[in-house]
Scaffold this motif. Structure first.
Motif, mmCIF file in Angstrom:
data_model
loop_
_atom_site.group_PDB
_atom_site.id
_atom_site.type_symbol
_atom_site.label_atom_id
_atom_site.label_comp_id
_atom_site.label_asym_id
_atom_site.label_seq_id
_atom_site.Cartn_x
_atom_site.Cartn_y
_atom_site.Cartn_z
ATOM 1 N N LEU A 128 0.830 -1.210 0.000
ATOM 2 C CA LEU A 128 0.000 0.000 0.000
ATOM 3 C C LEU A 128 0.864 1.259 0.000
ATOM 4 O O LEU A 128 0.565 2.233 -0.704
ATOM 5 C CB LEU A 128 -0.938 -0.010 1.210
ATOM 6 N N VAL A 131 -5.521 4.150 -4.314
ATOM 7 C CA VAL A 131 -5.133 2.842 -3.793
ATOM 8 C C VAL A 131 -5.913 2.612 -2.512
ATOM 9 O O VAL A 131 -5.929 3.472 -1.616
ATOM 10 C CB VAL A 131 -3.618 2.779 -3.510
ATOM 11 N N ILE A 191 -6.220 -5.575 -1.754
ATOM 12 C CA ILE A 191 -5.856 -4.259 -2.243
ATOM 13 C C ILE A 191 -6.528 -3.972 -3.580
ATOM 14 O O ILE A 191 -6.552 -4.823 -4.469
ATOM 15 C CB ILE A 191 -4.320 -4.155 -2.394
#
Length: 379
Positions: A299, A315, A322
């Motif tokens: 991340l 993101v 994710i």
């Protein structure tokens, strides 16, 4: 006879796997960052898992739920300890959709009500009630469209409270991190407010942890990040590392009634052996902690790539769940990752890459993906 053509397929035949790597029938290896729809939790071909499932198969693969199955009792005890839900009860089924079906039935039995609140972009399965609470009209057949469900925006607490105040809602069902919906996350304020409102109006709170649970978020359940305790929790996907299995964790407020629920294959001996092996490996190899560490790394690096590169809009996610939202369609990006870099990823909507790798993903494997993605987006 031909197969019923329901899936668009990559022209790749995967025949072997180990850890986060799979091989096709030509011997080409691929980094698997999709884990078969988040199903592979402890990695492909784990030797301990194979040993335990094989040993059970040598003894007994299946017998009915009309006799005692000590493996079910062992699994309930071990899962209660691992998840922090020792006081809950466990009902074992075969899939995520079936788990959600039973959650919704239990809620309706308990409250005597019929209406359900579900989140926009929700995905809860493809069977009768599960597909009705899924926010995709294209997969809801007329026979499933029974007007039981009101869809509301995730995190808009005021709207959810307004509907709950009508007094006819049997259950609210949410994914604390939406999977198919694009890795969109419930906020702590919303989740805690919704739980309080459910208690106030006598409504059952269901957390669908089928994709975001079992360690994927960096905690055993994703709802732990939100400090809530739902009445019912559905699990599947990673519960048995590829063996078809699902389950419902049920609050002590629910009393079992003979004949109310049932299953032929749920909780069979092989499935329980597989699920017990998964819990053993999660603990022994600290895979939930690994999901948190490697997920945070991904991340952070992806956020930096968003700032310094192009095409990444946002993101989102926690742990090894994710979502990478792009300003271009994901189709070409995914195909380039597969064809040129031999990396599998998932997707959502038309422009979101979805990462759901096995929880044993290593930093060097994460770096391989980051390098490949940067190259593809640059191109």
């Amino acid at each position: 006879m031909n197969l019923f053509d329901v899936y668009p397929l990559f022209n790749i035949n995967i025949v072997k796997g180990f850890g986060c790597t799979v091989w096709d029938d030509k011997g080409t290896s691929y980094l698997d960052l999709y884990g078969g729809h988040a199903v592979i939790s402890i990695g492909h071909g784990h030797p301990y898992y194979i040993k335990k499932v094989n040993a059970q198969l040598q003894q007994l693969g299946f017998y009915s739920n009309s006799v005692i199955n000590p493996l079910q009792q062992q699994l309930a005890k071990k899962l209660g300890k691992a998840s922090g839900y020792d006081d809950y009860q466990l009902f074992l089924v075969n899939s995520g959709a079936e788990a959600n079906e039973n959650c919704l039935k239990l809620a309706s039995f308990k409250t005597g009500r019929k209406r359900i609140l579900s989140a926009s972009r929700a995905f809860h399965g493809r069977t009768s009630l599960a597909v009705e609470v899924t926010d995709n009209p294209q997969i809801v057949a007329p026979i499933n469209d029974n007007h039981h469900v009101t869809f509301l925006p995730l995190n808009d607490l005021e709207l959810w409270e307004k509907e709950l105040a009508k007094g006819d809602v049997c259950a609210c069902i949410i994914e604390c991190i939406q999977g198919v919906g694009g890795i969109r996350m419930a906020t702590k304020a919303f989740a805690q407010g919704l739980q309080a409102a459910c208690k106030r109006y006598g409504t059952i709170l269901i957390c669908d942890e089928i994709q975001c649970g079992y360690g994927r978020s960096g905690k055993f359940f994703a709802h732990e990040w939100l400090d809530i305790k739902p009445d019912l929790i559905s699990v599947a996907k990673g519960i048995a590392n590829g063996f078809p299995m699902g389950g419902v964790l049920i609050s002590p407020d629910f009393k079992a009634v003979y004949g109310q629920l049932g299953t032929t294959f749920g909780g069979n001996h092989l499935a329980c052996a597989a699920a017990l092996a998964v819990l053993d490996v999660l603990e022994a190899e600290k895979l939930i902690e690994n999901a948190c560490v490697i997920g945070d790394y991904l991340l952070t690096e992806l956020a930096q790539m968003q700032l310094s590169g192009k095409h990444i809009v946002e993101v989102r996610g926690r742990g090894l769940m994710i979502g990478i939202e792009l300003d271009i369609p994901h189709k070409d990006v995914r195909e380039r990752l597969i064809d040129h870099h031999y990396i599998f990823t998932g997707c959502a909507s038309t422009n979101i890459l979805r990462l759901l790798p096995p929880l044993c993903l290593r930093k060097d494997e994460a770096d391989r993906f980051l390098s490949a993605l940067a190259e593809v987006l640059k191109a």
